[in-house]
Scaffold this active site. Structure first.
Site, PDB file in Angstrom:
ATOM      1  N   CYS A  13       2.322  -1.650  -5.479  1.00  0.00           N
ATOM      2  CA  CYS A  13       1.033  -1.866  -4.812  1.00  0.00           C
ATOM      3  C   CYS A  13       0.569  -0.522  -4.252  1.00  0.00           C
ATOM      4  O   CYS A  13       1.164   0.509  -4.533  1.00  0.00           O
ATOM      5  CB  CYS A  13       1.115  -2.954  -3.743  1.00  0.00           C
ATOM      6  SG  CYS A  13       2.144  -2.552  -2.316  1.00  0.00           S
ATOM      7  N   ASN A  16       3.208   0.222  -0.796  1.00  0.00           N
ATOM      8  CA  ASN A  16       4.609  -0.192  -0.861  1.00  0.00           C
ATOM      9  C   ASN A  16       5.153  -0.642   0.492  1.00  0.00           C
ATOM     10  O   ASN A  16       6.321  -0.458   0.803  1.00  0.00           O
ATOM     11  CB  ASN A  16       5.477   0.931  -1.465  1.00  0.00           C
ATOM     12  CG  ASN A  16       6.878   0.488  -1.884  1.00  0.00           C
ATOM     13  OD1 ASN A  16       7.820   1.273  -1.818  1.00  0.00           O
ATOM     14  ND2 ASN A  16       7.038  -0.748  -2.305  1.00  0.00           N
ATOM     15  N   CYS A  18       3.517  -3.826   1.894  1.00  0.00           N
ATOM     16  CA  CYS A  18       3.124  -5.241   2.017  1.00  0.00           C
ATOM     17  C   CYS A  18       3.498  -6.039   0.778  1.00  0.00           C
ATOM     18  O   CYS A  18       4.503  -6.733   0.754  1.00  0.00           O
ATOM     19  CB  CYS A  18       1.628  -5.379   2.295  1.00  0.00           C
ATOM     20  SG  CYS A  18       1.097  -4.695   3.889  1.00  0.00           S
ATOM     21  N   ARG A  19       2.685  -5.907  -0.261  1.00  0.00           N
ATOM     22  CA  ARG A  19       2.842  -6.776  -1.422  1.00  0.00           C
ATOM     23  C   ARG A  19       4.069  -6.475  -2.267  1.00  0.00           C
ATOM     24  O   ARG A  19       4.842  -7.378  -2.590  1.00  0.00           O
ATOM     25  CB  ARG A  19       1.580  -6.709  -2.296  1.00  0.00           C
ATOM     26  CG  ARG A  19       0.357  -7.269  -1.600  1.00  0.00           C
ATOM     27  CD  ARG A  19      -0.921  -6.934  -2.349  1.00  0.00           C
ATOM     28  NE  ARG A  19      -1.237  -5.514  -2.258  1.00  0.00           N
ATOM     29  CZ  ARG A  19      -2.245  -4.924  -2.878  1.00  0.00           C
ATOM     30  NH1 ARG A  19      -3.034  -5.634  -3.666  1.00  0.00           N
ATOM     31  NH2 ARG A  19      -2.474  -3.635  -2.723  1.00  0.00           N
ATOM     32  N   SER A  20       4.252  -5.215  -2.663  1.00  0.00           N
ATOM     33  CA  SER A  20       5.352  -4.929  -3.594  1.00  0.00           C
ATOM     34  C   SER A  20       6.746  -5.129  -2.997  1.00  0.00           C
ATOM     35  O   SER A  20       7.628  -5.625  -3.701  1.00  0.00           O
ATOM     36  CB  SER A  20       5.200  -3.548  -4.250  1.00  0.00           C
ATOM     37  OG  SER A  20       5.087  -2.522  -3.306  1.00  0.00           O
ATOM     38  N   ASP A 130      -4.422  -7.466  -1.047  1.00  0.00           N
ATOM     39  CA  ASP A 130      -3.715  -6.744   0.012  1.00  0.00           C
ATOM     40  C   ASP A 130      -3.908  -7.475   1.341  1.00  0.00           C
ATOM     41  O   ASP A 130      -5.036  -7.644   1.798  1.00  0.00           O
ATOM     42  CB  ASP A 130      -4.274  -5.322   0.100  1.00  0.00           C
ATOM     43  CG  ASP A 130      -3.415  -4.411   0.959  1.00  0.00           C
ATOM     44  OD1 ASP A 130      -2.550  -4.917   1.707  1.00  0.00           O
ATOM     45  OD2 ASP A 130      -3.610  -3.185   0.878  1.00  0.00           O
TER      46      ASP A 130
END
Length: 158
Positions: A13, A16, A18-20, A130
């Site tokens: 993301c 690196n 939050c999402r990934s 995000d």
């Protein structure tokens, strides 16, 4: 570099944090529960250099903990080597996808398949938004999307 017979996936993301890292933790737990984690090289990274060395967002960590999952990941930026050493690079949105494809052009004969993680979603939610400026509910939505997508991705690669 993944050993022969090993499968590999890098979740990506923007930052690196939050999402990934959520996707990485979710996939690692699924692979562990399925008894195949030793067959996988699993990591996550960022297209930007904003958060290198940082722990994931506390809201993301809390969301993972609520679901019995932990991560000790530290943010890192995607490197040229990643395009050679990972079989799959799965990202969260169109901006990540175009940035990764741009970076990949500078790597001769790169082998990674660069895809949206959401392309595996049985509910066809292609983009994982995000949650950084959002609420706990937004992190929960990311988690749920990652669960659906990672489950389908693991099934497609087992």
């Amino acid at each position: 570099m993944a050993a022969s017979g090993t499968k590999s996936v890098l979740f990506v993301c923007l930052g690196n944090i939050c999402r990934s890292p959520i996707a990485e933790a979710v996939f690692r737990k699924m692979a562990t529960d399925a008894g195949v984690v030793d067959k996988w090289l699993i990591d996550s990274g960022a297209t930007s250099d904003w958060n290198i060395g940082s722990s994931p967002d506390p809201r993301g960590l809390a969301c993972l903990r609520n679901h019995g999952t932990e991560t000790s990941h530290r943010a890192r930026q995607v490197t040229k080597e990643d395009f050679m050493s990972f079989e799959y690079i799965l990202c969260m949105d169109e901006s990540n996808l175009s940035e990764l494809k741009r970076k990949a052009k500078s790597v001769k004969n790169y082998s990674a398949k660069i895809e949206l993680l959401g392309s595996y979603d049985p509910q066809n939610q292609l983009i994982i938004n995000d949650p950084y400026y959002g609420s706990d509910e937004d992190f929960e939505k990311v988690y749920e999307q990652c669960v659906r997508c990672c489950k389908a991705f693991l099934e497609a690669n087992s």
